[in-house]
Design a protein around this motif. Structure first.
Motif, PDB file in Angstrom:
ATOM      1  N   SER A 197       0.829  -1.199   0.000  1.00 20.88           N
ATOM      2  CA  SER A 197       0.000   0.000   0.000  1.00 20.88           C
ATOM      3  C   SER A 197       0.867   1.255   0.000  1.00 20.88           C
ATOM      4  O   SER A 197       0.582   2.232  -0.710  1.00 20.88           O
ATOM      5  N   HIS A 198       1.929   1.217   0.763  1.00 20.43           N
ATOM      6  CA  HIS A 198       2.831   2.353   0.886  1.00 20.43           C
ATOM      7  C   HIS A 198       3.492   2.684  -0.453  1.00 20.43           C
ATOM      8  O   HIS A 198       3.542   3.848  -0.872  1.00 20.43           O
ATOM      9  N   ILE A 199       3.994   1.680  -1.126  1.00 18.24           N
ATOM     10  CA  ILE A 199       4.691   1.891  -2.400  1.00 18.24           C
ATOM     11  C   ILE A 199       3.708   2.331  -3.483  1.00 18.24           C
ATOM     12  O   ILE A 199       4.002   3.220  -4.292  1.00 18.24           O
ATOM     13  N   ASP A 200       2.516   1.737  -3.500  1.00 13.87           N
ATOM     14  CA  ASP A 200       1.520   2.136  -4.489  1.00 13.87           C
ATOM     15  C   ASP A 200       1.074   3.575  -4.270  1.00 13.87           C
ATOM     16  O   ASP A 200       0.903   4.343  -5.228  1.00 13.87           O
ATOM     17  N   GLU A 201       0.894   3.968  -3.017  1.00 14.23           N
ATOM     18  CA  GLU A 201       0.486   5.340  -2.708  1.00 14.23           C
ATOM     19  C   GLU A 201       1.568   6.325  -3.159  1.00 14.23           C
ATOM     20  O   GLU A 201       1.265   7.407  -3.678  1.00 14.23           O
ATOM     21  N   SER A 202       2.820   5.939  -2.969  1.00 10.40           N
ATOM     22  CA  SER A 202       3.927   6.789  -3.407  1.00 10.40           C
ATOM     23  C   SER A 202       3.872   6.994  -4.919  1.00 10.40           C
ATOM     24  O   SER A 202       4.070   8.111  -5.426  1.00 10.40           O
ATOM     25  N   LEU A 203       3.616   5.929  -5.653  1.00 11.90           N
ATOM     26  CA  LEU A 203       3.507   6.036  -7.112  1.00 11.90           C
ATOM     27  C   LEU A 203       2.343   6.936  -7.504  1.00 11.90           C
ATOM     28  O   LEU A 203       2.498   7.828  -8.352  1.00 11.90           O
ATOM     29  N   GLN A 204       1.193   6.722  -6.904  1.00 11.84           N
ATOM     30  CA  GLN A 204       0.018   7.519  -7.278  1.00 11.84           C
ATOM     31  C   GLN A 204       0.237   9.005  -6.987  1.00 11.84           C
ATOM     32  O   GLN A 204      -0.194   9.867  -7.769  1.00 11.84           O
ATOM     33  N   ASN A 205       0.896   9.311  -5.885  1.00 12.99           N
ATOM     34  CA  ASN A 205       1.196  10.707  -5.575  1.00 12.99           C
ATOM     35  C   ASN A 205       2.112  11.314  -6.624  1.00 12.99           C
ATOM     36  O   ASN A 205       1.948  12.471  -7.026  1.00 12.99           O
ATOM     37  N   GLN A 206       3.101  10.531  -7.057  1.00 11.08           N
ATOM     38  CA  GLN A 206       4.022  11.039  -8.057  1.00 11.08           C
ATOM     39  C   GLN A 206       3.329  11.274  -9.395  1.00 11.08           C
ATOM     40  O   GLN A 206       3.592  12.259 -10.086  1.00 11.08           O
ATOM     41  N   LEU A 207       2.424  10.390  -9.754  1.00 10.44           N
ATOM     42  CA  LEU A 207       1.710  10.541 -11.027  1.00 10.44           C
ATOM     43  C   LEU A 207       0.853  11.804 -11.043  1.00 10.44           C
ATOM     44  O   LEU A 207       0.575  12.354 -12.109  1.00 10.44           O
ATOM     45  N   LYS A 208       0.442  12.261  -9.875  1.00  8.53           N
ATOM     46  CA  LYS A 208      -0.376  13.471  -9.789  1.00  8.53           C
ATOM     47  C   LYS A 208       0.445  14.735 -10.040  1.00  8.53           C
ATOM     48  O   LYS A 208      -0.114  15.804 -10.271  1.00  8.53           O
ATOM     49  N   LEU A 209       1.768  14.604  -9.981  1.00 10.93           N
ATOM     50  CA  LEU A 209       2.616  15.783 -10.093  1.00 10.93           C
ATOM     51  C   LEU A 209       2.836  16.198 -11.544  1.00 10.93           C
ATOM     52  O   LEU A 209       2.181  17.077 -12.057  1.00 10.93           O
ATOM     53  N   ASP A 210       3.787  15.553 -12.206  1.00 12.43           N
ATOM     54  CA  ASP A 210       4.189  16.093 -13.501  1.00 12.43           C
ATOM     55  C   ASP A 210       4.488  15.050 -14.558  1.00 12.43           C
ATOM     56  O   ASP A 210       5.172  15.334 -15.525  1.00 12.43           O
ATOM     57  N   TYR A 211       3.981  13.827 -14.375  1.00 11.56           N
ATOM     58  CA  TYR A 211       4.191  12.801 -15.383  1.00 11.56           C
ATOM     59  C   TYR A 211       2.911  12.621 -16.196  1.00 11.56           C
ATOM     60  O   TYR A 211       1.813  12.699 -15.657  1.00 11.56           O
ATOM     61  N   ARG A 212       3.060  12.381 -17.515  1.00 13.42           N
ATOM     62  CA  ARG A 212       1.924  12.225 -18.404  1.00 13.42           C
ATOM     63  C   ARG A 212       2.070  10.932 -19.197  1.00 13.42           C
ATOM     64  O   ARG A 212       3.027  10.755 -19.940  1.00 13.42           O
ATOM     65  N   THR A 213       1.119  10.036 -19.066  1.00 17.15           N
ATOM     66  CA  THR A 213       1.225   8.742 -19.729  1.00 17.15           C
ATOM     67  C   THR A 213       1.156   8.843 -21.238  1.00 17.15           C
ATOM     68  O   THR A 213       1.686   7.992 -21.938  1.00 17.15           O
ATOM     69  N   ASP A 214       0.525   9.879 -21.771  1.00 14.57           N
ATOM     70  CA  ASP A 214       0.369   9.947 -23.213  1.00 14.57           C
ATOM     71  C   ASP A 214       1.682  10.220 -23.925  1.00 14.57           C
ATOM     72  O   ASP A 214       1.776  10.086 -25.140  1.00 14.57           O
ATOM     73  N   HIS A 215       2.733  10.586 -23.205  1.00 17.26           N
ATOM     74  CA  HIS A 215       4.024  10.818 -23.814  1.00 17.26           C
ATOM     75  C   HIS A 215       4.841   9.525 -23.926  1.00 17.26           C
ATOM     76  O   HIS A 215       5.851   9.484 -24.589  1.00 17.26           O
ATOM     77  N   VAL A 216       4.413   8.511 -23.210  1.00 15.77           N
ATOM     78  CA  VAL A 216       5.245   7.306 -23.125  1.00 15.77           C
ATOM     79  C   VAL A 216       4.525   6.082 -23.659  1.00 15.77           C
ATOM     80  O   VAL A 216       5.148   5.112 -24.074  1.00 15.77           O
ATOM     81  N   GLY A 217       3.218   6.106 -23.677  1.00 21.20           N
ATOM     82  CA  GLY A 217       2.473   4.974 -24.187  1.00 21.20           C
ATOM     83  C   GLY A 217       2.397   3.810 -23.220  1.00 21.20           C
ATOM     84  O   GLY A 217       2.385   2.664 -23.622  1.00 21.20           O
ATOM     85  N   LEU A 218       2.336   4.111 -21.938  1.00 19.32           N
ATOM     86  CA  LEU A 218       2.209   3.065 -20.927  1.00 19.32           C
ATOM     87  C   LEU A 218       0.818   3.060 -20.352  1.00 19.32           C
ATOM     88  O   LEU A 218       0.171   4.099 -20.228  1.00 19.32           O
ATOM     89  N   ASP A 219       0.355   1.880 -19.989  1.00 18.75           N
ATOM     90  CA  ASP A 219      -0.921   1.763 -19.295  1.00 18.75           C
ATOM     91  C   ASP A 219      -0.778   2.390 -17.912  1.00 18.75           C
ATOM     92  O   ASP A 219       0.230   2.230 -17.251  1.00 18.75           O
ATOM     93  N   THR A 220      -1.806   3.126 -17.474  1.00 17.18           N
ATOM     94  CA  THR A 220      -1.716   3.761 -16.160  1.00 17.18           C
ATOM     95  C   THR A 220      -2.006   2.787 -15.030  1.00 17.18           C
ATOM     96  O   THR A 220      -1.779   3.115 -13.864  1.00 17.18           O
ATOM     97  N   ARG A 221      -2.505   1.605 -15.343  1.00 13.09           N
ATOM     98  CA  ARG A 221      -2.810   0.669 -14.270  1.00 13.09           C
ATOM     99  C   ARG A 221      -1.540   0.099 -13.663  1.00 13.09           C
ATOM    100  O   ARG A 221      -0.568  -0.160 -14.352  1.00 13.09           O
ATOM    101  N   VAL A 222      -1.568  -0.114 -12.359  1.00 11.83           N
ATOM    102  CA  VAL A 222      -0.443  -0.737 -11.669  1.00 11.83           C
ATOM    103  C   VAL A 222      -0.729  -2.223 -11.580  1.00 11.83           C
ATOM    104  O   VAL A 222      -1.696  -2.638 -10.934  1.00 11.83           O
ATOM    105  N   THR A 223       0.073  -3.028 -12.264  1.00  4.66           N
ATOM    106  CA  THR A 223      -0.171  -4.470 -12.283  1.00  4.66           C
ATOM    107  C   THR A 223       1.039  -5.227 -11.806  1.00  4.66           C
ATOM    108  O   THR A 223       2.109  -4.669 -11.657  1.00  4.66           O
TER     109      THR A 223
END
Length: 223
Positions: A197-223
């Motif tokens: 939970s801790h690591i996933d929350e860290s990722l989600q917080n970072q994604l809210k900042l300044d990363y955009r998935t449409d520039h990289v072509g990655l799925d936003t889901r954490v699997t």
């Protein structure tokens, strides 16, 4: 002593890199860095070598060192690696950690909370790093401890970005306390759930900042 000066240079440059004072992707001018931070040539070179070994810098032969950049793909791969490594580590730690180590973890969690609430961002980042290292120490495996320290070096600038923007500092402190509580109770599954939970929350917080998935072509889901 040269070693003491090199350690001081390392600490100064590490803070400058983690805080973003030294920007990523820009070749470092050693002469300018030496003058700006009042570091002699020999301790500067030693500090840069150490930072390169710890993955803060990329330093190719015959080229100046560069602070490593983190792309969205890197961010996902880092989270993936942390999940694999740190869940295994905390499971071992829940079985092997000593009471003295639990008490030290608790002190570190308290210091982290205090740093967050007082706005001491860089200090909070280093305490966060220390706490994860102490969890790894509880696993009683030097190889895993080194691996956690090395891997999380790549997270420090991201953590600094997060801590510089978050307002729910109590929530962050509580998440770290949950890790300590699970280890104190020697509850393996609770510890594993807490670190995931801790690591996933860290990722989600970072994604809210300044990363955009449409520039990289990655799925936003954490699997």
């Amino acid at each position: 002593m040269a070693a003491t000066k090199a350690d001081a240079a390392y600490s100064t440059l590490r803070k400058a890199i983690v805080s973003g004072e030294i920007r990523s992707g820009v070749p470092l001018d050693e002469a300018r860095i030496s003058e700006q931070y009042e570091i002699g040539r020999t301790p500067l070179r030693e500090a840069l070598k150490r930072l390169a070994l710890e993955q803060f810098l990329i330093w190719h032969p015959r080229l100046p060192p560069v602070v490593r950049e983190t792309s969205l793909k890197d961010l996902y791969r880092l989270q993936e690696s942390r999940l694999i490594l740190e869940e295994s580590v905390i499971r071992l730690s829940a079985r092997r950690i000593t009471e003295a180590q639990v008490q030290q973890l608790s002190r570190t969690a308290d210091a982290l909370r205090e740093a967050l609430l007082s706005g001491a961002i860089y200090e909070a980042v280093e305490l966060d790093y220390q706490l994860h290292n102490e969890i790894a120490q509880g696993a009683d495996n030097a190889y895993l401890e080194d691996a956690v320290a090395q891997l999380n070096s790549g997270s420090l600038r991201l953590w600094h970005q997060n801590y510089s923007t978050i307002t729910a500092t109590e929530d962050v402190a509580d998440r770290h306390r949950t890790l300590v509580t699970a280890l104190a109770s020697r509850d393996v599954e609770a510890a594993a759930d807490a670190i995931r939970s801790h690591i996933d929350e860290s990722l989600q917080n970072q994604l809210k900042l300044d990363y955009r998935t449409d520039h990289v072509g990655l799925d936003t889901r954490v699997t």
